[in-house]
Motif scaffolding. Structure first.
Motif, short mmCIF file in Angstrom:
data_model
loop_
_atom_site.label_atom_id
_atom_site.label_comp_id
_atom_site.label_asym_id
_atom_site.label_seq_id
_atom_site.Cartn_x
_atom_site.Cartn_y
_atom_site.Cartn_z
N ILE A 1 -1.81 -12.77 1.23
CA ILE A 1 -1.11 -11.90 0.27
C ILE A 1 -1.93 -10.66 -0.04
O ILE A 1 -1.41 -9.53 -0.06
CB ILE A 1 -0.79 -12.68 -1.02
CG1 ILE A 1 0.25 -13.77 -0.73
CG2 ILE A 1 -0.29 -11.74 -2.11
CD1 ILE A 1 0.40 -14.79 -1.85
N TYR B 1 9.40 -6.55 -6.72
CA TYR B 1 8.33 -6.93 -7.64
C TYR B 1 7.83 -5.74 -8.45
O TYR B 1 7.42 -5.88 -9.60
CB TYR B 1 7.19 -7.59 -6.85
CG TYR B 1 7.68 -8.81 -6.12
CD1 TYR B 1 7.96 -9.98 -6.81
CD2 TYR B 1 7.93 -8.78 -4.74
CE1 TYR B 1 8.46 -11.10 -6.16
CE2 TYR B 1 8.41 -9.89 -4.09
CZ TYR B 1 8.68 -11.05 -4.80
OH TYR B 1 9.19 -12.16 -4.15
N GLN C 1 -0.17 -2.90 3.44
CA GLN C 1 1.28 -3.15 3.40
C GLN C 1 2.06 -2.44 4.49
O GLN C 1 2.92 -3.05 5.14
CB GLN C 1 1.83 -2.79 2.02
CG GLN C 1 3.26 -3.25 1.76
CD GLN C 1 4.31 -2.22 2.17
OE1 GLN C 1 3.98 -1.04 2.34
NE2 GLN C 1 5.56 -2.63 2.32
N PHE D 1 1.90 -12.65 -8.49
CA PHE D 1 2.66 -13.17 -7.36
C PHE D 1 1.87 -14.27 -6.64
O PHE D 1 2.40 -15.34 -6.34
CB PHE D 1 3.00 -12.04 -6.38
CG PHE D 1 3.76 -12.51 -5.18
CD1 PHE D 1 5.14 -12.68 -5.23
CD2 PHE D 1 3.11 -12.78 -3.98
CE1 PHE D 1 5.85 -13.12 -4.12
CE2 PHE D 1 3.81 -13.21 -2.87
CZ PHE D 1 5.18 -13.39 -2.94
N GLU E 1 -1.31 -6.69 0.71
CA GLU E 1 -1.31 -5.68 -0.36
C GLU E 1 -2.11 -4.45 0.08
O GLU E 1 -1.68 -3.32 -0.10
CB GLU E 1 -1.90 -6.28 -1.64
CG GLU E 1 -2.17 -5.27 -2.75
CD GLU E 1 -0.90 -4.70 -3.36
OE1 GLU E 1 -1.02 -3.74 -4.16
OE2 GLU E 1 0.21 -5.17 -3.06
N ASP F 1 7.31 -12.31 1.70
CA ASP F 1 8.21 -11.62 0.79
C ASP F 1 7.50 -10.52 0.02
O ASP F 1 8.12 -9.52 -0.37
CB ASP F 1 8.81 -12.64 -0.21
CG ASP F 1 10.11 -12.14 -0.82
OD1 ASP F 1 11.00 -11.73 -0.06
OD2 ASP F 1 10.24 -12.18 -2.06
N TRP F 2 6.18 -10.67 -0.17
CA TRP F 2 5.44 -9.67 -0.95
C TRP F 2 5.43 -8.32 -0.26
O TRP F 2 5.67 -7.28 -0.89
CB TRP F 2 4.01 -10.14 -1.20
CG TRP F 2 3.22 -9.12 -1.96
CD1 TRP F 2 2.23 -8.31 -1.50
CD2 TRP F 2 3.38 -8.77 -3.34
NE1 TRP F 2 1.76 -7.48 -2.48
CE2 TRP F 2 2.46 -7.74 -3.64
CE3 TRP F 2 4.23 -9.22 -4.36
CZ2 TRP F 2 2.35 -7.17 -4.90
CZ3 TRP F 2 4.12 -8.65 -5.62
CH2 TRP F 2 3.19 -7.63 -5.88
N HIS F 3 5.16 -8.29 1.06
CA HIS F 3 5.09 -6.98 1.71
C HIS F 3 6.44 -6.50 2.23
O HIS F 3 6.60 -5.33 2.55
CB HIS F 3 4.04 -6.98 2.85
CG HIS F 3 4.30 -7.93 3.95
ND1 HIS F 3 3.73 -9.18 4.02
CD2 HIS F 3 5.05 -7.82 5.08
CE1 HIS F 3 4.12 -9.79 5.12
NE2 HIS F 3 4.93 -8.99 5.77
N ARG G 1 8.60 -5.24 -1.59
CA ARG G 1 7.72 -4.80 -2.66
C ARG G 1 8.51 -4.18 -3.82
O ARG G 1 8.14 -4.32 -4.98
CB ARG G 1 6.73 -3.77 -2.10
CG ARG G 1 5.73 -3.23 -3.11
CD ARG G 1 4.67 -4.26 -3.43
NE ARG G 1 3.93 -4.59 -2.24
CZ ARG G 1 2.92 -3.87 -1.76
NH1 ARG G 1 2.55 -2.77 -2.38
NH2 ARG G 1 2.28 -4.25 -0.68
N VAL H 1 0.19 -8.17 -7.96
CA VAL H 1 -0.12 -8.99 -6.79
C VAL H 1 -0.81 -10.28 -7.21
O VAL H 1 -0.59 -11.34 -6.60
CB VAL H 1 -0.98 -8.19 -5.78
CG1 VAL H 1 -2.36 -7.85 -6.35
CG2 VAL H 1 -1.12 -8.96 -4.48
N VAL I 1 4.86 -15.82 1.35
CA VAL I 1 3.85 -14.75 1.35
C VAL I 1 4.37 -13.48 1.99
O VAL I 1 3.99 -12.37 1.59
CB VAL I 1 2.54 -15.22 2.03
CG1 VAL I 1 1.92 -16.39 1.27
CG2 VAL I 1 2.75 -15.61 3.49
#
Length: 246
Positions: A143, A218, A150, A228, A147, A210-212, A215, A225, A208
């Protein structure tokens, strides 16, 4: 069999991270981030890059990749031409050929960065004896890398179709190896059967990523971050604890 290596260093050479580390600690200790990524790309592709003046090469590699991500997000990588890239970077076509020969090579270079991060970052957490704690380190590491980098992660996920078939297969195999490593750690907890471990590992990958990939979602909700990463870890630990409870 030798472990895969980054050029010039391995994760074993750097200070270990504790189990529940945050993004600030990660950024302080990580050997690869958005500031030195250009040197990493240069070293990994030095045999293909015609420009040997390192300082000049690093400046132009940054221009090329930043422009590529910008164009990919506006007109799409498949529609982008090398002439578009020349206009965005201010390089001549001849100058551009000093770094890349084609869009295929450019896409492969980007995929190469993310593949190597994904495949060997787990080495950083191999000192942690408990498999569930080690899994937490791997998830947080993924993750936090996504970040810092990205645009790289986002490009590889969305533009993998731009890779040639051989490179696409290499990228798929790399993701499966990462997922298999997570599954092995989950199995080693003793709380899950092998099939359940593989399925939960697949869910971990989706969480994991889904975070990048999203974005904006969120950012709109003002989720950091760290928040999350904490949430992902809690979900996975709860799932393992539920199955492992008497």
């Amino acid at each position: 069999m030798d472990e895969p290596r980054f050029p010039g260093f391995t994760f074993a050479e750097f200070q270990p991270l504790p189990v529940s580390f945050g993004f600030a600690a990660f950024r302080k200790l990580t050997p690869l981030d958005d500031r030195n990524i250009w040197e990493f790309v240069y070293e990994r592709n030095i045999g293909k890059i015609g420009v040997k003046r390192k300082h000049t090469a690093l400046d132009n590699l940054e221009k090329i990749f930043v422009a590529t991500f910008r164009l990919a997000n506006t007109i799409g990588f498949r529609a982008m031409t090398l002439r578009d890239l020349c206009r965005e970077t201010g390089l001549s076509m001849g100058g551009l050929y000093g770094y890349i020969e084609s869009k295929d090579q450019l896409a492969a270079m980007i995929e190469d960065v993310i593949r190597h991060i994904s495949e060997i970052s787990h080495q950083w957490f191999s000192h942690i004896p408990d498999p569930l704690d080690q899994l937490e380190g791997c998830l947080r590491g993924y993750i936090y890398f996504s970040e810092l980098l990205q645009p790289w992660f986002y490009f590889v996920f969305l533009e993998s179709r731009a890779l040639d078939q051989e490179q696409r297969n290499i990228a798929k195999d790399a993701e499966l190896r990462v997922q298999a490593h997570l599954a092995l750690l989950l199995k080693d907890t003793g709380a899950l059967a092998l099939d359940d471990a593989h399925l939960l590992a697949a869910h971990c990958m989706a969480l994991v990523q889904d975070w990048h990939l999203k974005r904006w979602k969120y950012r709109t909700a003002d989720i950091s971050v760290d928040a999350f990463a904490d949430s992902v870890v809690k979900v996975v630990r709860a799932r393992v604890g539920l199955r492992g409870a008497p």
